[in-house]
Design an enzyme around this catalytic site. Structure first.
Site, mmCIF file in Angstrom:
data_model
loop_
_atom_site.group_PDB
_atom_site.id
_atom_site.type_symbol
_atom_site.label_atom_id
_atom_site.label_comp_id
_atom_site.label_asym_id
_atom_site.label_seq_id
_atom_site.Cartn_x
_atom_site.Cartn_y
_atom_site.Cartn_z
ATOM 1 N N GLU A 22 97.168 0.537 -5.862
ATOM 2 C CA GLU A 22 96.169 1.132 -4.972
ATOM 3 C C GLU A 22 96.238 0.573 -3.555
ATOM 4 O OE1 GLU A 22 92.354 0.379 -6.842
ATOM 5 O OE2 GLU A 22 93.145 1.134 -8.733
ATOM 6 N N GLU A 75 88.289 1.968 -15.151
ATOM 7 C CA GLU A 75 88.238 1.886 -16.616
ATOM 8 C C GLU A 75 86.801 1.773 -17.116
ATOM 9 O OE1 GLU A 75 91.251 -1.045 -15.704
ATOM 10 O OE2 GLU A 75 92.025 -0.759 -17.726
ATOM 11 N N ARG A 81 103.742 -11.864 -16.860
ATOM 12 C CA ARG A 81 104.460 -11.434 -18.072
ATOM 13 C C ARG A 81 105.837 -10.900 -17.701
ATOM 14 N NH1 ARG A 81 99.811 -7.588 -20.197
ATOM 15 N NH2 ARG A 81 98.285 -8.844 -19.099
ATOM 16 N N ARG A 90 85.051 -2.654 -24.074
ATOM 17 C CA ARG A 90 86.493 -2.446 -24.002
ATOM 18 C C ARG A 90 87.113 -3.216 -25.167
ATOM 19 N NH1 ARG A 90 90.939 -5.595 -20.518
ATOM 20 N NH2 ARG A 90 92.694 -4.266 -21.057
ATOM 21 N N ASN A 149 97.590 -7.057 -12.453
ATOM 22 C CA ASN A 149 98.208 -8.252 -13.024
ATOM 23 C C ASN A 149 99.045 -7.850 -14.222
ATOM 24 O OD1 ASN A 149 97.743 -10.630 -11.581
ATOM 25 N ND2 ASN A 149 95.564 -10.444 -12.046
ATOM 26 N N LEU A 154 99.730 -0.707 -11.668
ATOM 27 C CA LEU A 154 100.298 -1.988 -11.231
ATOM 28 C C LEU A 154 99.153 -2.928 -10.854
ATOM 29 C CD1 LEU A 154 103.144 -0.627 -8.897
ATOM 30 C CD2 LEU A 154 103.320 -1.260 -11.309
HETATM 31 P P1 ADP Z 1 93.903 -6.987 -13.090
HETATM 32 O O1 ADP Z 1 95.097 -6.364 -13.749
HETATM 33 O O2 ADP Z 1 93.681 -8.411 -13.485
HETATM 34 O O3 ADP Z 1 92.666 -6.122 -13.117
HETATM 35 P P2 ADP Z 1 94.228 -6.125 -10.343
HETATM 36 O O4 ADP Z 1 94.320 -4.688 -10.757
HETATM 37 O O5 ADP Z 1 93.107 -6.527 -9.466
HETATM 38 O O6 ADP Z 1 94.307 -7.128 -11.577
HETATM 39 O O7 ADP Z 1 95.601 -6.464 -9.592
HETATM 40 C C1 ADP Z 1 95.894 -7.726 -9.097
HETATM 41 C C2 ADP Z 1 97.068 -7.595 -8.139
HETATM 42 O O8 ADP Z 1 96.705 -6.651 -7.121
HETATM 43 C C3 ADP Z 1 97.448 -8.881 -7.431
HETATM 44 O O9 ADP Z 1 98.857 -9.003 -7.429
HETATM 45 C C4 ADP Z 1 96.929 -8.677 -6.021
HETATM 46 O O10 ADP Z 1 97.735 -9.308 -5.070
HETATM 47 C C5 ADP Z 1 97.007 -7.177 -5.859
HETATM 48 N N1 ADP Z 1 96.005 -6.725 -4.885
HETATM 49 C C6 ADP Z 1 94.683 -6.644 -5.078
HETATM 50 N N2 ADP Z 1 94.053 -6.248 -3.940
HETATM 51 C C7 ADP Z 1 95.003 -6.083 -3.014
HETATM 52 C C8 ADP Z 1 95.002 -5.688 -1.629
HETATM 53 N N3 ADP Z 1 93.881 -5.366 -1.000
HETATM 54 N N4 ADP Z 1 96.186 -5.617 -0.985
HETATM 55 C C9 ADP Z 1 97.334 -5.896 -1.644
HETATM 56 N N5 ADP Z 1 97.415 -6.290 -2.930
HETATM 57 C C10 ADP Z 1 96.280 -6.378 -3.604
#
Ligand code: ADP
Length: 413
Positions: free
Chosen positions: A344, A395, A250, A99, A220, A218
């Site tokens: 998701e 991804e 951010r 990546r 981080n 949506l």
């Molecule tokens: P990154 O962008 O670092 O890959 P992720 O796609 O895992 O991160 O997203 C992280 C966010 O998703 C955090 O705010 C977390 O609270 C939320 N999240 C992850 N799993 C769950 C879940 N099972 N229920 C609710 N929110 C979740």
């Protein structure tokens, strides 16, 4: 073909082993063999590895750099502990897919890595100083550890957005800064927006040119993308991944004049302002608590915490604003697709973003939204003009498939 997918961050490494080929891709049967994360590289690294149908494996080890980290992965995969089907020696790894965060205007598609490609990635380092240098360390480490006969492929976060029209990618700055320095919107999360748009086509049977959707990632990091006839027409991240939606840490969109104002008020330097925008803002900055949306929703629902509620309100308001903007960019669309950790999994956030949009033809079914698990689902009512979907992103699969395609195309030449 067994492919090692690598995502090298500034102090982290994520990896996956994926078995894919033309038949598996056509049948959507690519096999995920193992995945893991190595965090805090440079100190005592925290390692977490998952193999299907086995308990997650955790350990901690001192790892000095990315080469040590990749060396660990290659030793682990050959160890008795791993026993990954199809991998008995390193020669079973046919290719490595990386990546790469920023491809600038140099790269509009995934490509086999050679010296010129490395130079092209180096040229983009000043636009992605945290990411591209780490990506390059990963490429060099693989060359050192596996030799230069194992093909490596670069898959760019920016590539999916490469065909955005000028009207969307140019900032209204003096044109010479684009001409001289290529200051423009590039967009990121391209592999994710591309994956969910491809999956949307598989689910609905739509053709590429009939793919008119808004995708909202949506996690981080957060970004939205307006897709018309299968192609990215506009996206919310810009010259860097700081612009657009409110994110975990951010800020997303801010009035740039605030930076000079804060410089005078707080005496911040540019790098301190950068830290504020990228690490101390978003959900963390607004709530004063955390970037974890799960915790914020819990605090809002159980403790009526004002700042957690405020952070969620700003987050959802911004996402709604982009939906409205992209409906105008696309002159309407067929579907809105949510993805990423929050998109998701977080029922409350999806509900808050989508409620009271009936006048735009958007009607969410609360029961379907509440019942949506960890796989693809439609969450709109039957009479919603715009269909609403949740599609888990992948991804790494995009990287593995592109790696397979680039390697087989090179072999065929
Ligand atoms: P990154 O962008 O670092 O890959 P992720 O796609 O895992 O991160 O997203 C992280 C966010 O998703 C955090 O705010 C977390 O609270 C939320 N999240 C992850 N799993 C769950 C879940 N099972 N229920 C609710 N929110 C979740």
């Amino acid at each position: 073909m067994i492919i090692l997918v690598l995502n090298c961050g500034s102090s982290s490494l994520k990896f996956q082993f994926i078995d894919t080929d033309a038949t598996k891709i056509a049948r959507n049967e690519d096999a995920f063999l193992a995945k893991g994360t190595l965090e805090r590289i440079g100190t005592q690294a925290l390692i977490s590895i998952k193999v299907p149908e086995r308990d997650r494996y955790h350990t901690a080890l001192p790892l000095r750099n990315h080469k040590d980290a990749i060396d660990f992965v290659l030793r682990w995969v050959l160890s008795d502990e791993a026993k990954i089907p199809g991998i008995a020696s390193l020669s079973d790894i046919s290719a490595v897919g990386h990546r790469i965060v920023h491809g600038g205007e140099n790269f509009s598609a995934s490509t086999l890595i050679n010296r010129d490609v490395v130079k092209g990635i180096q040229a983009c380092c000043e636009m992605a100083p945290l990411h591209n240098p780490a990506n390059l360390l990963g490429i060099q480490a693989v060359t050192d550890l596996l030799g230069d006969t194992v093909p490596q492929v670069a898959v760019f976060d920016t590539a999916f957005h490469a065909e955005m029209p000028e009207s969307a990618f140019l900032y209204a700055l003096p044109y010479q800064y684009y001409a001289r320095y290529k200051v423009r919107r590039y967009g990121f999360h391209g592999s994710s927006h591309r994956y969910v748009s491809e999956r949307y086509r598989q689910i609905t049977g739509k053709s590429f040119t009939d793919t008119n959707i808004i995708t909202i990632h949506l996690g981080n990091g957060c970004s939205a993308c307006a897709i018309k006839a299968g192609k990215s027409m506009d996206t919310s991240m810009g010259f860097t991944p700081t612009e657009g939606l409110a994110m975990g840490t951010r800020s997303g969109d801010v009035d740039p004049a605030i930076l000079e104002f804060l410089h005078h008020k707080e005496g911040f330097t540019f790098s301190e302002l950068n830290r504020v925008l990228n690490r101390e803002s978003g959900l963390t900055g607004l709530s004063g608590m955390t970037n974890d949306m799960r915790e914020l929703v819990y605090e809002m629902e159980h403790n009526h915490d004002r700042r957690a509620t405020l952070a969620i309100d700003v987050f959802c308001h911004r996402a709604r604003k982009y939906i409205g903007a992209y409906l105008a960019v696309l002159n309407g669309c067929d579907a809105i697709v949510f993805t990423g950790g929050i998109g998701e999994n977080n029922i409350t956030i999806r509900k808050r973003i989508l409620e009271n949009l009936e006048s735009l033809g958007i009607k969410m079914d609360p029961q379907k939204n509440g019942a949506c698990g960890s796989s693809d689902c439609e969450i709109s009512t039957p009479d919603s003009k715009i269909a609403l979907y949740v599609i888990p992103t992948n991804e790494e699969l995009v990287i593995a498939r592109d790696t397979f395609a680039c390697v087989t195309a090179a072999l065929a030449q």
